[in-house]
Design a protein around this motif. Structure first.
Motif, PDB file in Angstrom:
ATOM      1  N   CYS A  68       5.787   7.370   0.282  1.00  0.00           N
ATOM      2  CA  CYS A  68       7.169   6.919   0.465  1.00  0.00           C
ATOM      3  C   CYS A  68       7.956   7.058  -0.836  1.00  0.00           C
ATOM      4  O   CYS A  68       9.142   7.404  -0.824  1.00  0.00           O
ATOM      5  N   PRO A 111       8.192   0.725   0.715  1.00  0.00           N
ATOM      6  CA  PRO A 111       9.358  -0.079   1.103  1.00  0.00           C
ATOM      7  C   PRO A 111       9.054  -1.012   2.277  1.00  0.00           C
ATOM      8  O   PRO A 111       8.160  -0.732   3.080  1.00  0.00           O
ATOM      9  N   PRO A 120       9.561  -3.029   5.824  1.00  0.00           N
ATOM     10  CA  PRO A 120      10.042  -2.601   7.148  1.00  0.00           C
ATOM     11  C   PRO A 120      11.548  -2.807   7.282  1.00  0.00           C
ATOM     12  O   PRO A 120      12.148  -3.650   6.614  1.00  0.00           O
ATOM     13  N   ARG A 121      12.154  -2.006   8.133  1.00  0.00           N
ATOM     14  CA  ARG A 121      13.597  -2.101   8.363  1.00  0.00           C
ATOM     15  C   ARG A 121      13.945  -3.408   9.063  1.00  0.00           C
ATOM     16  O   ARG A 121      13.080  -4.133   9.544  1.00  0.00           O
ATOM     17  N   SER A 179      10.853  -1.969  12.344  1.00  0.00           N
ATOM     18  CA  SER A 179      10.094  -0.722  12.312  1.00  0.00           C
ATOM     19  C   SER A 179       9.757  -0.338  10.878  1.00  0.00           C
ATOM     20  O   SER A 179      10.507  -0.622   9.946  1.00  0.00           O
ATOM     21  N   VAL A 223       9.036   2.212   7.676  1.00  0.00           N
ATOM     22  CA  VAL A 223       9.648   3.424   7.124  1.00  0.00           C
ATOM     23  C   VAL A 223       8.652   4.574   7.231  1.00  0.00           C
ATOM     24  O   VAL A 223       7.461   4.418   6.921  1.00  0.00           O
ATOM     25  N   TRP A 224       9.139   5.727   7.666  1.00  0.00           N
ATOM     26  CA  TRP A 224       8.281   6.913   7.744  1.00  0.00           C
ATOM     27  C   TRP A 224       8.263   7.599   6.381  1.00  0.00           C
ATOM     28  O   TRP A 224       9.306   7.895   5.811  1.00  0.00           O
TER      29      TRP A 224
END
Length: 311
Positions: free
Chosen positions: A207, A237, A239-240, A244, A246-247
């Motif tokens: 990431c 990072p 999670p949003r 969800s 982060v990819w």
């Protein structure tokens, strides 16, 4: 740097403080090559490994205690309240769920608590230290006498708990561990393979690299990445806001493998957390549910690695 041109980078989990990148490579390399060889028997069109293709990101030495001989002789009293106790109980609860012969937290004796949120990622703290230590002893006794952790002593199991906790609570250590993986991930890297806590290390390192790197495949083995509260919500990072994960930008394909009896990979499917692009697969590691070697020799793992090499 040795291994800087390697197309496959392997990131190990806890319990490797006496290993170096070189000693790991001697063990991991043969297992990984064996898994890829099995995959090629099924599909000869997949990618193949060449000499020098595998590098290991060794970071166990960062956990070694200066001036000591090996790990301290940990006892139940050394398991700290909070993260360590909560993670131990989560493992205990999962092991009991998988094997009814194991006395679980809810029937472990007069001090057992009722069903708590441990399996959902958060465990209530116990009221007093004496009761907490008694409960820790019961957990250790249950886990070290089971097929899940049977080859691990109390001392080593507690050491593993402390290594996971230190990764998430000591920023300088976390950065140093992550750097060991990041320095090996070059434009030539095609596959990153990460086991157990190493999957957290690899995820965070990828990431941080950003989208300007050539695409690569991520293969996670026995990963705790989906464990809410203790792991998932502590990721960098984070999670949003919608929950969800982060990819990682450099990752083109992500294959996550878990043995159905792996009590460390409590959340065996990562797609619900990180998106449907994650390919979740169950494997059978026999009696070595969480073993990195067993995961690497699985044909499913070999196929995921060889697919990345074929690009």
């Amino acid at each position: 740097m040795r291994g800087s041109m390697s197309r496959v980078v392997v990131v190990h989990g806890v319990g490797r403080q006496l290993d170096t990148a070189e000693t790991l490579l001697a063990e991991v390399g043969s297992a990984l090559r064996g898994g890829v060889a099995l995959a090629l028997r099924r599909d000869p069109t997949l990618g193949r490994l060449a000499d020098g293709d595998i590098a290991c990101a060794g970071y166990g030495d960062l956990y070694r205690q200066p001036g000591t001989r090996g790990e301290p002789y940990y006892r139940a009293e050394d398991v700290e309240p909070g993260f360590e106790t909560e993670l131990l109980e989560a493992w205990w609860r999962e092991a009991a769920r998988l094997d009814p012969r194991i006395p679980g937290p809810d029937n472990a004796g007069p001090h057992a608590a009722g069903p708590g949120p441990a399996a959902r990622g958060a465990v209530g703290r116990l009221a007093s230290r004496p009761l907490a230590v008694d409960r820790v002893r019961r957990a250790l006794q249950a886990l070290t006498r089971t097929r899940f952790f049977g080859a691990v002593s109390d001392r080593l199991l507690i050491s593993d708990l402390k290594q996971v906790r230190r990764y998430f609570t000591e920023p300088e250590l976390r950065a140093a561990v992550r750097a060991r993986a990041a320095e090996l991930i070059t434009p030539e890297t095609r596959v990153v393979v990460a086991h157990s806590l190493g999957s957290v290390v690899a995820y965070e390192a990828l990431c941080a690299l950003g989208p300007d790197r050539p695409p690569l495949n991520l293969v996670t083995l026995g990963s705790p990445l989906g464990l809410a509260g203790l792991v998932y919500d502590r990721l960098q990072p984070a999670p949003r806001q919608d929950g969800s994960g982060v990819w990682p930008a450099p990752v083109k394909e992500w294959t996550n493998l878990a043995d159905r009896g792996d009590a460390v990979a409590l959340v065996r499917e990562l797609a619900p957390r990180f998106g449907p692009e994650v390919r979740d697969l169950l494997v059978d590691n026999g009696s070595e549910m969480h073993s990195m070697r067993a995961y690497l020799t699985a044909v499913e793992t070999g196929t995921a690695i060889a697919t990345g090499l074929a690009r």
